[in-house]
Motif scaffolding. Structure first.
Motif, PDB file in Angstrom:
ATOM      1  N   LEU A 111       0.610  -1.181  -0.093  1.00 15.04           N
ATOM      2  CA  LEU A 111       0.099   0.029   0.049  1.00 15.04           C
ATOM      3  C   LEU A 111       0.704   1.344   0.023  1.00 15.04           C
ATOM      4  CD1 LEU A 111      -2.616   1.401   0.292  1.00 15.04           C
ATOM      5  CD2 LEU A 111      -2.696   0.987   2.587  1.00 15.04           C
ATOM      6  N   ALA A 112       1.882   1.301   0.773  1.00 13.35           N
ATOM      7  CA  ALA A 112       2.938   2.497   0.889  1.00 13.35           C
ATOM      8  C   ALA A 112       3.489   2.674  -0.542  1.00 13.35           C
ATOM      9  CB  ALA A 112       4.017   2.182   1.884  1.00 13.35           C
ATOM     10  N   VAL A 113       3.920   1.470  -1.365  1.00 11.54           N
ATOM     11  CA  VAL A 113       4.548   1.839  -2.612  1.00 11.54           C
ATOM     12  C   VAL A 113       3.356   2.286  -3.561  1.00 11.54           C
ATOM     13  CG1 VAL A 113       5.448   0.380  -4.593  1.00 11.54           C
ATOM     14  CG2 VAL A 113       6.078  -0.223  -2.202  1.00 11.54           C
ATOM     15  N   VAL A 114       2.235   1.737  -3.360  1.00 13.84           N
ATOM     16  CA  VAL A 114       1.031   2.316  -4.437  1.00 13.84           C
ATOM     17  C   VAL A 114       0.794   3.744  -4.246  1.00 13.84           C
ATOM     18  CG1 VAL A 114      -1.292   2.005  -4.945  1.00 13.84           C
ATOM     19  CG2 VAL A 114       0.079   0.050  -4.720  1.00 13.84           C
ATOM     20  N   LEU A 115       0.772   4.256  -2.803  1.00 15.50           N
ATOM     21  CA  LEU A 115       0.455   5.639  -2.578  1.00 15.50           C
ATOM     22  C   LEU A 115       1.578   6.360  -2.917  1.00 15.50           C
ATOM     23  CD1 LEU A 115      -1.228   5.379   0.709  1.00 15.50           C
ATOM     24  CD2 LEU A 115      -2.197   5.648  -1.563  1.00 15.50           C
ATOM     25  N   ALA A 116       2.920   6.085  -2.951  1.00 18.51           N
ATOM     26  CA  ALA A 116       4.056   6.782  -3.318  1.00 18.51           C
ATOM     27  C   ALA A 116       4.203   6.916  -4.830  1.00 18.51           C
ATOM     28  CB  ALA A 116       5.242   6.106  -2.870  1.00 18.51           C
ATOM     29  N   LEU A 117       3.623   5.840  -5.645  1.00 16.26           N
ATOM     30  CA  LEU A 117       3.673   5.879  -7.097  1.00 16.26           C
ATOM     31  C   LEU A 117       2.815   6.863  -7.502  1.00 16.26           C
ATOM     32  CD1 LEU A 117       4.563   2.242  -7.790  1.00 16.26           C
ATOM     33  CD2 LEU A 117       6.015   4.171  -8.065  1.00 16.26           C
ATOM     34  N   ALA A 118       1.428   6.700  -6.945  1.00 16.35           N
ATOM     35  CA  ALA A 118       0.252   7.623  -7.313  1.00 16.35           C
ATOM     36  C   ALA A 118       0.562   8.675  -6.827  1.00 16.35           C
ATOM     37  CB  ALA A 118      -0.919   7.236  -6.595  1.00 16.35           C
ATOM     38  N   VAL A 119       1.189   9.320  -5.891  1.00 13.75           N
ATOM     39  CA  VAL A 119       1.858  10.807  -5.651  1.00 13.75           C
ATOM     40  C   VAL A 119       2.770  11.208  -6.653  1.00 13.75           C
ATOM     41  CG1 VAL A 119       2.842  12.314  -3.982  1.00 13.75           C
ATOM     42  CG2 VAL A 119       1.199  10.701  -3.251  1.00 13.75           C
ATOM     43  N   GLY A 120       3.680  10.277  -6.969  1.00 17.64           N
ATOM     44  CA  GLY A 120       4.686  10.606  -7.800  1.00 17.64           C
ATOM     45  C   GLY A 120       4.249  10.648  -9.374  1.00 17.64           C
ATOM     46  N   ALA A 121       3.005  10.045  -9.744  1.00 14.06           N
ATOM     47  CA  ALA A 121       2.362  10.330 -10.848  1.00 14.06           C
ATOM     48  C   ALA A 121       1.885  11.686 -11.095  1.00 14.06           C
ATOM     49  CB  ALA A 121       1.372   9.165 -11.437  1.00 14.06           C
ATOM     50  N   GLY A 122       1.143  11.721  -9.862  1.00 11.19           N
ATOM     51  CA  GLY A 122       0.438  13.228 -10.038  1.00 11.19           C
ATOM     52  C   GLY A 122       1.620  14.542  -9.800  1.00 11.19           C
ATOM     53  N   ILE A 123       2.552  14.345  -9.145  1.00  7.00           N
ATOM     54  CA  ILE A 123       3.565  15.147  -9.432  1.00  7.00           C
ATOM     55  C   ILE A 123       4.117  15.518 -10.737  1.00  7.00           C
ATOM     56  CG2 ILE A 123       6.024  15.674  -8.662  1.00  7.00           C
ATOM     57  CD1 ILE A 123       5.288  14.610  -6.255  1.00  7.00           C
ATOM     58  N   ALA A 124       4.226  14.253 -11.583  1.00  8.69           N
ATOM     59  CA  ALA A 124       4.717  14.365 -12.842  1.00  8.69           C
ATOM     60  C   ALA A 124       3.736  15.271 -13.715  1.00  8.69           C
ATOM     61  CB  ALA A 124       4.883  12.981 -13.569  1.00  8.69           C
ATOM     62  N   VAL A 125       2.367  14.731 -13.593  1.00  8.90           N
ATOM     63  CA  VAL A 125       1.446  15.475 -14.380  1.00  8.90           C
ATOM     64  C   VAL A 125       1.536  17.062 -14.173  1.00  8.90           C
ATOM     65  CG1 VAL A 125      -1.013  15.924 -14.822  1.00  8.90           C
ATOM     66  CG2 VAL A 125       0.031  13.541 -14.506  1.00  8.90           C
ATOM     67  N   LYS A 126       1.395  17.469 -12.765  1.00 10.84           N
ATOM     68  CA  LYS A 126       1.780  18.788 -12.259  1.00 10.84           C
ATOM     69  C   LYS A 126       2.891  19.567 -13.044  1.00 10.84           C
ATOM     70  CE  LYS A 126       0.543  22.326  -9.884  1.00 10.84           C
ATOM     71  NZ  LYS A 126      -0.562  23.009  -9.992  1.00 10.84           N
ATOM     72  N   VAL A 127       4.099  18.601 -13.148  1.00  6.57           N
ATOM     73  CA  VAL A 127       5.383  19.193 -13.668  1.00  6.57           C
ATOM     74  C   VAL A 127       4.920  19.675 -15.218  1.00  6.57           C
ATOM     75  CG1 VAL A 127       7.557  18.799 -14.461  1.00  6.57           C
ATOM     76  CG2 VAL A 127       6.981  18.388 -12.015  1.00  6.57           C
ATOM     77  N   ALA A 128       4.322  18.630 -15.747  1.00  3.98           N
ATOM     78  CA  ALA A 128       4.022  18.881 -17.397  1.00  3.98           C
ATOM     79  C   ALA A 128       2.998  19.785 -17.705  1.00  3.98           C
ATOM     80  CB  ALA A 128       3.079  17.321 -17.950  1.00  3.98           C
ATOM     81  N   LEU A 129       2.109  20.242 -16.738  1.00  7.60           N
ATOM     82  CA  LEU A 129       1.280  21.413 -16.758  1.00  7.60           C
ATOM     83  C   LEU A 129       1.718  22.601 -16.617  1.00  7.60           C
ATOM     84  CD1 LEU A 129      -1.966  20.118 -14.521  1.00  7.60           C
ATOM     85  CD2 LEU A 129      -1.970  20.490 -17.272  1.00  7.60           C
ATOM     86  N   ALA A 130       2.783  22.614 -15.893  1.00 15.61           N
ATOM     87  CA  ALA A 130       3.836  23.941 -15.648  1.00 15.61           C
ATOM     88  C   ALA A 130       4.833  23.902 -16.771  1.00 15.61           C
ATOM     89  CB  ALA A 130       4.366  23.783 -14.628  1.00 15.61           C
ATOM     90  N   ALA A 131       5.129  22.870 -17.342  1.00 19.83           N
ATOM     91  CA  ALA A 131       6.380  23.003 -18.411  1.00 19.83           C
ATOM     92  C   ALA A 131       5.725  23.257 -19.883  1.00 19.83           C
ATOM     93  CB  ALA A 131       7.215  21.716 -18.267  1.00 19.83           C
ATOM     94  N   PHE A 132       4.691  22.634 -20.104  1.00 22.27           N
ATOM     95  CA  PHE A 132       4.162  22.737 -21.476  1.00 22.27           C
ATOM     96  C   PHE A 132       3.142  23.806 -21.739  1.00 22.27           C
ATOM     97  CE2 PHE A 132       5.517  18.106 -21.201  1.00 22.27           C
ATOM     98  CZ  PHE A 132       6.761  18.197 -21.679  1.00 22.27           C
TER      99      PHE A 132
END
Length: 459
Positions: A111-132
């Motif tokens: 569960l900890a791994v899943v939540l960490a990856l889910a947060v990581g995916a959200g951060i990646a999308v947030k970075v994409a929104l800011a970069a493009f």
């Protein structure tokens, strides 16, 4: 419950009998309705029956066949276990099981791994929104930035070797280069097609990770197809539940003058959407041992409804006329219908007992496939007439290519299903055809992404 060490061994321990029992056990284990502990108990019963039958004078082969026959239909056995162990099956619905299986990680760690990856995916999308700064560039790169987190879960879950991961990084990098280096015309047809087809290629790469690199094996491919259907259902349920929750929250806060729409667009949705995919994948994995998965059950409901819809559509199309005046939307609509039929067929095949005799539902599936092919033949004829008159375009070629692939896939499936109903072909032939043809869609999607830009001038 009897353990492995308590099983009754047939006299002599014949190698052929052990091989047959191992094959039977492997088959039963693939049936999600039965847990590993129940398989042990069933094998104890099977060995006991074989021992009793060999004592009466039957040889090993005869005793095994008779014993398996007396075990009954696997679905009936599953229902019997469900009745006898209802309290255990109820516990399987809980997110954290009592005892993790041998070799698996503790539930809290996963569960900890899943939540960490889910947060990581959200951060990646947030970075994409800011970069493009443009929608087309963002549309192309968001799947690229989120797919690694879903694949990372299966790399961790399956303990995939780094050799496989390194091999998959090559096509992933090539895809990223093509999507960002090609000089697409802003809002052109080819850039939209590339953005739509790139997730299919990425999903194929995730599939290779899901099967642990064993992409040539039939059963793992079918498992991934089943997983895809289950994931769609779970993500849809999460989206509905999340939408209701956000709506109630927004309505409540609006009463005190607080508007959460800016936060929803900037923070909540960028984290919620990719996070739902990762969490949905975890839920599918966590619920594999529950008596019946969701997607195959839905096929039982929607197969007759879809068949009626197709028959009505066929009558309307034949009586309407003037289809040649319809734009490419007609062919796209037919692709959507064929995809629906293919999914219904695929998930029914994945859940069916391959040793069971043909039944009424198999006949209904054949009617479904035949109706879909008939509807598509009418629409495809009209669309080809229009292409011959006005010429090709990127969208028309992409829709036509997918349409032809679906036609081949379903037509061959229909022939194999007919052969099975007439008891001239085994059901396994239909299963093999499904798993062997699925990678063709990923190849076509990759071709659209790589070739359509240069061929059509990136317009």
């Amino acid at each position: 419950m009897a353990g492995q060490e308590e099983r009754v061994e047939p006299a002599g321990g014949h190698g052929r009998l052990e091989t047959q029992i191992d094959q039977w056990r492997s088959y039963v284990q693939r049936h999600r309705a039965i847990s590993p502990a129940d398989v042990d108990e069933m094998e104890d019963h099977l060995r006991g029956r074989v021992a009793d039958l060999t004592a009466t004078g039957l040889d090993d082969d005869e005793a095994f066949l008779v014993a398996v026959r007396r075990m009954g239909n696997l679905d009936a056995v599953s229902r019997e276990f469900a009745r006898e162990h209802s309290e255990r099956l109820w516990k399987q619905l809980v997110l954290v099981p009592d005892e993790p299986s041998e070799g698996s990680a503790p539930a809290w760690r996963e569960l900890a791994v899943v939540l960490a990856l889910a947060v990581g995916a959200g951060i990646a999308v947030k970075v994409a929104l800011a970069a493009f700064d443009t929608d087309s560039v963002l549309l192309r790169n968001v799947p690229l930035m989120t797919a690694p987190f879903l694949a990372g879960y299966f790399v961790w879950k399956r303990r995939v070797s780094w050799r496989v991961v390194a091999a998959l990084l090559v096509p992933y990098a090539l895809l990223a280069v093509v999507l960002n280096v090609y000089p697409y015309v802003e809002n052109g047809s080819t850039v939209v097609l590339a953005a739509v087809h790139a997730p299919v290629v990425l999903w194929a790469l995730v599939g290779v990770v899901y099967v642990g690199g064993r992409w040539r094996a039939q059963d793992p491919r079918m498992d991934f197809a089943r997983f895809t259907g289950e994931l769609v259902v779970y993500v849809t349920l999460l989206a509905i539940g999340g939408g209701v929750l956000l709506g109630l929250t927004a309505a409540t806060l609006s009463l005190v003058g607080v508007d959460i729409e800016p936060a929803m667009e900037s923070w909540i949705m960028p984290f919620a959407v990719p996070g739902a995919v990762v969490v949905g994948a975890w839920l599918v994995e966590a619920k594999q041992d529950v008596v019946e998965n969701i997607a195959p059950v839905l096929t039982r409901v929607f197969t007759p409804l879809t068949t009626v819809m197709l028959l009505v559509t066929l009558v309307v199309l034949l009586g309407a006329g003037g289809l040649a005046d319809v734009e490419r939307e007609l062919l796209i609509l037919m692709d959507a219908i064929l995809l629906l039929v293919l999914c219904l067929l695929l998930y029914s095949v994945s859940a069916r007992d391959s040793l069971a005799r043909p039944g009424w539902f198999d006949g209904l599936q054949l009617v479904l496939v035949a109706a879909a092919l008939a509807v598509d033949a009418v629409a495809l004829t009209a669309m080809l007439t229009r292409i011959a008159e006005f010429g090709f375009s990127p969208n028309k070629v992409a829709a036509l290519g997918l349409n032809l692939l679906l036609l081949v896939h379903l037509a061959r499936s229909g022939l194999l299903l007919l052969g099975f109903l007439r008891e001239r072909r085994p059901f396994g032939a239909l299963v093999r055809w499904q798993t062997r043809f699925l990678p063709v869609y990923a190849v076509w999607a990759a071709f659209v992404v790589v070739a359509f830009g240069p061929v059509f001038g990136f317009a």
